[in-house]
Motif scaffolding. Structure first.
Motif, PDB file in Angstrom:
ATOM      1  N   GLU A 135       5.138 -33.876 -34.998  1.00  0.00           N
ATOM      2  CA  GLU A 135       5.652 -35.046 -34.596  1.00  0.00           C
ATOM      3  C   GLU A 135       5.742 -35.174 -32.998  1.00  0.00           C
ATOM      4  N   ASN A 145       6.780 -36.813 -29.419  1.00  0.00           N
ATOM      5  CA  ASN A 145       7.738 -37.870 -28.672  1.00  0.00           C
ATOM      6  C   ASN A 145       7.142 -37.909 -27.295  1.00  0.00           C
ATOM      7  N   GLU A 164       8.307 -42.993 -27.113  1.00  0.00           N
ATOM      8  CA  GLU A 164       7.835 -43.474 -28.434  1.00  0.00           C
ATOM      9  C   GLU A 164       7.579 -42.083 -29.236  1.00  0.00           C
ATOM     10  N   PHE A 188       5.766 -40.435 -32.816  1.00  0.00           N
ATOM     11  CA  PHE A 188       4.973 -40.734 -34.065  1.00  0.00           C
ATOM     12  C   PHE A 188       4.424 -39.453 -34.605  1.00  0.00           C
ATOM     13  N   THR A 189       4.052 -39.443 -35.997  1.00  0.00           N
ATOM     14  CA  THR A 189       3.722 -38.232 -36.672  1.00  0.00           C
ATOM     15  C   THR A 189       2.302 -38.363 -37.037  1.00  0.00           C
ATOM     16  N   THR A 190       1.522 -37.067 -36.823  1.00  0.00           N
ATOM     17  CA  THR A 190       0.235 -37.035 -37.019  1.00  0.00           C
ATOM     18  C   THR A 190      -0.210 -35.904 -37.623  1.00  0.00           C
ATOM     19  N   ARG A 204      15.705 -39.345 -33.808  1.00  0.00           N
ATOM     20  CA  ARG A 204      14.929 -39.645 -34.730  1.00  0.00           C
ATOM     21  C   ARG A 204      15.290 -39.316 -36.091  1.00  0.00           C
TER      22      ARG A 204
END
Length: 625
Positions: free
Chosen positions: A532, A534, A538, A540-542, A625
């Motif tokens: 995760e 930040n 912003e 996002f998870t990858t 989050r």
């Protein structure tokens, strides 16, 4: 000289004797004794009769019969040939002068014997034919053959070329055409007496006189049909017969009389007769028979319908025996509660088996080829009986077997595991054991969480996921009773605590607005589920290990990274998270924007950075989050 004079005197009488007959020889004489007939037509046969005479008694050497129109018509060298016959149509028409001339072997030809012969052409006659109807009387629907019998054409015609058949139905004034063929068949007629007409024409166009014949068509015959329960009954077996009446359209009708005959096929001897529509016959002995039936409807009889019957030898009862499975313990002993299969072994020497009847305790318990039963009460004997039936309806006698039942208890079963605390990817060995006090363990069945897993004594499992599992082992003894045992175990995640490490490298540490920063996660170890990230507000998870980001605002910016583990290990902030700051500058128009050139962007942040993070509310961002 005197000798020669004497020789001449002796030769002179002989020479005179030789010359005298030669001088007196005359030719033979030919005579025509008759021509019959002398006035002949072309279809006549003419007989020619002649003879010869010879004063010297010489034999005939040659003869010739001649015609003034056709030349030589006959010749030969035997006296018998003076008599002969000839067809008039071999000679030309007209007036013939006929001559006969003969010669003997010692003379010249005779003079001509003369006679006359007149052959005339017959008067022109029309062609002829007559009508043959086969048969001349039929029932409606039956076939009639129409034949132009012996068609003839007379000279000068050569043959009959056209046929004109017509019919005048009874009660009708006009005729209808039937056919233009020499012969044909037809079966569509009205009931009644009908007149058939025929004229023929030859190849000269001459039409014959009209020939007639009468055709009688009676009402249609009914059709007889025999329905028999069998065409190959056994001697003494009941045979059921039924007579069926049908019209010409095969529709069932009601007839008024039925006549039956049963005849020996080999010699035609009549065995017996029957009357009536339906019969039961059971007195036929072995052999071949013709079963004949004739029915009557409205006074019209059908044709005889014939059905062959082949009576077989008397029926033989079927044979039978009983097989029991599984095999007995000996002396017809079987276990209590054991499923016993009683199977019929049956045959029929002159047919086949069609029915079964199983009996137990004086009750019929099954009509199948086999019967399955278990006995709950030890003791005996218990009697099981069987009857079988063949295709002719004959039943066999009883076949009985007796069984004795002994007590049985289920096996005692236990399970052992080779691991007390199994984990994912471990190989778990489960060992089964059982004992049976009356006999032996015959089979094993394993279930894992209620699903069939194996049918062996021992079970090997390769564990691939965490969770609680239940394994059950069924053991069956030789009597079919089942004992069981169960065991439960929990599968834990693999022990990977020493392998989990988050590694993050960020480069560069300073860049212009919009330029790319690289986040390198490739050295992270352990079972990673995802990351995760930040940055700049912003999140996002990858699952990618090399990530690029950029900022759109100048200043000090933060990059936060957390790792989530696939084995479900709880989050540990000191191990599973990373934070760093980077400097984002406006595009340079000249001069140094400054920056922490000596700062270390990798690893854990120092105390000053942690204070800054606390002041900026990084923890709050994480909670959001």
């Amino acid at each position: 000289m005197q000798c020669m004079r004497q020789f001449a005197l002796l030769l002179l009488p002989a020479l005179l004797l030789f010359l005298l007959p030669a001088a007196e020889a005359v030719p033979p004489e030919a005579v025509i004794t008759g021509i019959n007939p002398q006035e002949a037509e072309s279809e006549d046969t003419i007989e020619f009769m002649g003879e010869f005479s010879d004063d010297d008694g010489d034999d005939l050497d040659d003869f010739y019969w001649n015609s003034s129109l056709d030349g030589t018509i006959h010749s030969g060298n035997e006296a018998g040939g003076l008599l002969f016959q000839m067809a008039a149509d071999q000679l030309s028409s007209g007036n013939h002068t006929i001559t006969l001339q003969v010669r003997t072997n010692s003379s010249e030809w005779s003079g001509n014997a003369t006679s006359w012969l007149n052959i005339t052409e017959p008067e022109a006659q029309p062609p002829e034919a007559h009508i043959i109807l086969n048969p001349p009387q039929v029932n409606q629907g039956e076939e009639v053959s129409f034949i132009a019998g012996d068609p003839r054409a007379y000279d000068p015609a050569m043959r009959v070329t056209e046929f004109n058949w017509t019919v005048q139905w009874e009660g009708e004034s006009e005729r209808e055409p039937l056919s233009a063929e020499e012969s044909f068949t037809r079966s569509s007629f009205w009931v009644g007496n009908h007149t058939i007409y025929l004229t023929v024409t030859d190849d000269q166009g001459t039409v014959s006189r009209e020939f007639t014949a009468m055709l009688t068509v009676l009402p249609p015959r009914p059709l007889a049909e025999i329905v028999a329960s069998s065409t190959a009954p056994k001697e003494g077996q009941m045979l059921y017969l039924e007579a069926v009446c049908r019209d010409q359209q095969l529709e069932v009708i009601v007839c008024q009389a039925w006549e039956w005959m049963v005849v020996w096929h080999n010699n035609g001897t009549l065995r017996f007769t029957l009357s009536g529509q339906n019969h039961t016959v059971e007195n036929l002995t072995e052999g071949a028979y013709q079963l004949r039936l004739r029915v009557t409807n409205d006074g019209t009889d059908s044709q005889w319908e014939v059905l062959m019957l082949y009576v077989q030898p008397p029926n033989q009862n079927p044979s039978r025996s009983i097989d029991i499975s599984p095999a007995s313990l000996g002396s017809s002993r079987y276990y209590q509660h054991q499923n016993l299969t009683f199977t019929a072994d049956a045959s029929d020497s002159d047919g086949y088996v069609t029915g079964y009847a199983w009996w137990f305790s004086d009750e019929m318990v099954s009509t199948s080829p086999s019967w399955i039963h278990s006995f709950s009460t030890p003791g005996g004997p218990y009697h099981v009986k069987l009857n079988v039936q063949d295709n002719d309806g004959a039943w066999s006698g009883n076949k009985s077997v007796s069984v004795y039942i002994v007590a049985n208890t289920p096996p005692t079963v236990s399970i052992s595991l080779n691991l007390e605390q199994p984990r994912v990817d471990d190989t778990l060995q489960l060992s089964g054991s059982a004992s049976d006090s009356e006999g032996y363990v015959a089979s094993w069945v394993w279930y894992l969480d209620g699903v069939l897993a194996a049918q062996t004594q021992n079970l090997t499992l390769v564990l691939n996921e965490t969770g609680d599992r239940i394994v059950t082992l069924h053991a069956y003894d030789d009597g079919g009773l089942m004992g069981q045992a169960s065991a439960s175990f929990s599968v834990l995640a693999p022990d990977t605590s020493d392998e989990k490490r988050l590694s993050v490298e960020v480069s560069p540490h300073a860049a212009d607005v919009g330029a790319l920063f690289t986040i390198d996660l490739r050295n992270t170890t352990g079972p990673v589920l995802d990351f995760e990230i930040n940055f700049g507000g912003e999140i996002f998870t990858t699952s990618e290990r090399l990530v690029k980001v950029s900022f759109n605002q100048a200043g000090i910016q933060f990059i936060d990274v957390e790792v989530h583990w696939s084995d479900g290990t709880p989050f540990d902030g000191s191990r599973d998270s990373f934070s760093t700051e980077v400097t984002v500058t406006k595009p340079a128009s000249g001069g140094d924007t400054g920056g922490d050139e000596d700062g270390d962007g990798g690893g854990l942040p120092g105390p000053g950075l942690l204070a800054a993070l606390a002041g900026l509310g990084l923890a709050a961002r994480r909670r959001q989050r």
